[in-house]
Design an enzyme around this catalytic site. Structure first.
Site, PDB file in Angstrom:
ATOM      1  N   GLU A  11     -11.535  11.174  -0.380  1.00  0.00           N
ATOM      2  CA  GLU A  11     -10.264  11.541  -0.997  1.00  0.00           C
ATOM      3  C   GLU A  11     -10.245  12.993  -1.477  1.00  0.00           C
ATOM      4  OE1 GLU A  11      -8.877   7.088  -2.434  1.00  0.00           O
ATOM      5  OE2 GLU A  11     -10.183   8.222  -3.732  1.00  0.00           O
ATOM      6  N   ASP A 215      -3.082   0.174   2.579  1.00  0.00           N
ATOM      7  CA  ASP A 215      -3.142  -1.228   2.999  1.00  0.00           C
ATOM      8  C   ASP A 215      -2.123  -2.018   2.180  1.00  0.00           C
ATOM      9  OD1 ASP A 215      -5.575  -0.652   0.974  1.00  0.00           O
ATOM     10  OD2 ASP A 215      -4.765  -2.642   0.584  1.00  0.00           O
TER      11      ASP A 215
HETATM   12  N1  ADE Z   1      -7.035   0.951  -3.203  1.00  0.00           N
HETATM   13  C1  ADE Z   1      -6.578   0.917  -1.939  1.00  0.00           C
HETATM   14  N2  ADE Z   1      -6.292  -0.336  -1.572  1.00  0.00           N
HETATM   15  C2  ADE Z   1      -6.582  -1.128  -2.626  1.00  0.00           C
HETATM   16  C3  ADE Z   1      -6.514  -2.518  -2.851  1.00  0.00           C
HETATM   17  N3  ADE Z   1      -6.087  -3.348  -1.906  1.00  0.00           N
HETATM   18  N4  ADE Z   1      -6.902  -2.993  -4.063  1.00  0.00           N
HETATM   19  C4  ADE Z   1      -7.349  -2.139  -5.028  1.00  0.00           C
HETATM   20  N5  ADE Z   1      -7.431  -0.822  -4.863  1.00  0.00           N
HETATM   21  C5  ADE Z   1      -7.044  -0.307  -3.668  1.00  0.00           C
END
Ligand code: ADE
Length: 252
Positions: A11, A215
């Site tokens: 990142e 996601d």
């Molecule tokens: N960061 C990126 N995706 C995530 C997720 N599904 N749960 C927690 N932190 C995240």
């Protein structure tokens, strides 16, 4: 001095070559890169994942490096059904979805601070929204057509909205629903933002949290999250943070 944070090396790594007169310092198991970015003194660090790691890193940025503002950039899992991979959320209210001292205190309330969330000042959210829009305009310089196709990124959106942080990677639909039920209206979930926001609140400095959706915080996250992190998370952070500093310099 402005602190730039991400939770993972991916990142922040593309930002390191942009820092001029860079010097490296190790402290408390973190590696800090100090120097100049668009004429502004900065210190860049990845905190590691989770609220404790992020809070200690933010505290160190303030006490050891004297930062007067922190900008956090990284990825998040979508809670809101309209968010797509590649969209960006600028945090307005930052909640800790795993804070629960009930029945002693209302659920989500941060002990002794008598609040359930930390609010980002208007100046910071305006700057962040403008930086993300400018990044989207120049997106082809950072993200290739092949990468866009791979993640089905067509016309990514930026939204100003609420973010929930907790020490858990959300990868089940039922868990995501439970968080949304407790905190309706929250856009996305991640693991650090509200911890950094709490430290900044307590030290009275502004904090900006900018999160790209990697996601959908469901059963596909196990595959989508690492793919996004490996491929384009660093390009998003690079573009957004550079635009943020370019624009800040233009305004001074
Ligand atoms: N960061 C990126 N995706 C995530 C997720 N599904 N749960 C927690 N932190 C995240």
């Amino acid at each position: 001095m402005i602190g730039i944070m991400g939770a993972m090396p991916e990142e922040i790594r593309h930002l390191i070559p942009h820092i001029q007169q860079v010097s490296r310092k190790e402290s408390g198991m973190r590696e800090y890169f100090q120097g100049i970015l668009h004429d502004t003194p900065v210190v860049l660090v990845f905190s590691r994942m989770g609220k404790v790691a992020a809070a200690t890193t933010a505290t160190n940025l303030i006490l050891e490096f004297g930062v007067e503002e922190i900008i956090f950039t990284g990825v998040a899992g979508a809670l809101h059904p309209e968010l797509r991979i590649g969209d960006v959320v600028v945090g307005q209210h930052l909640y800790q979805h795993d804070m629960d001292a009930s029945p002693i205190m209302p659920r989500f309330e941060i002990p002794l601070l008598e609040r359930q969330y930390f609010e980002t000042p208007r100046l910071q959210t305006d700057r962040a929204m403008a930086a993300v829009r400018r990044f989207f305009e120049k997106m082809d310089a950072y993200i290739s057509e092949a990468e866009k196709t791979q993640f089905n990124i067509q016309a990514p959106a930026v939204v100003l909205g609420d973010i929930a942080s907790g020490d858990v990677f959300v990868s089940a639909h039922a868990h995501k629903e439970a968080i949304s039920e407790g905190l309706p209206g929250v856009q996305c979930v991640e693991m650090e933002g509200a911890a950094v926001a709490q430290v900044c609140y307590e030290f009275e400095i502004p904090c900006t949290v900018i999160r790209t959706i990697s996601d959908a915080a469901n059963e596909s996250s196990e595959v989508d999250f690492p793919r996004f992190i490996e491929t384009i998370a660093s390009n998003y952070s690079e573009g957004i943070v550079l635009e943020w500093f370019r624009q800040r310099k233009d305004l001074i």
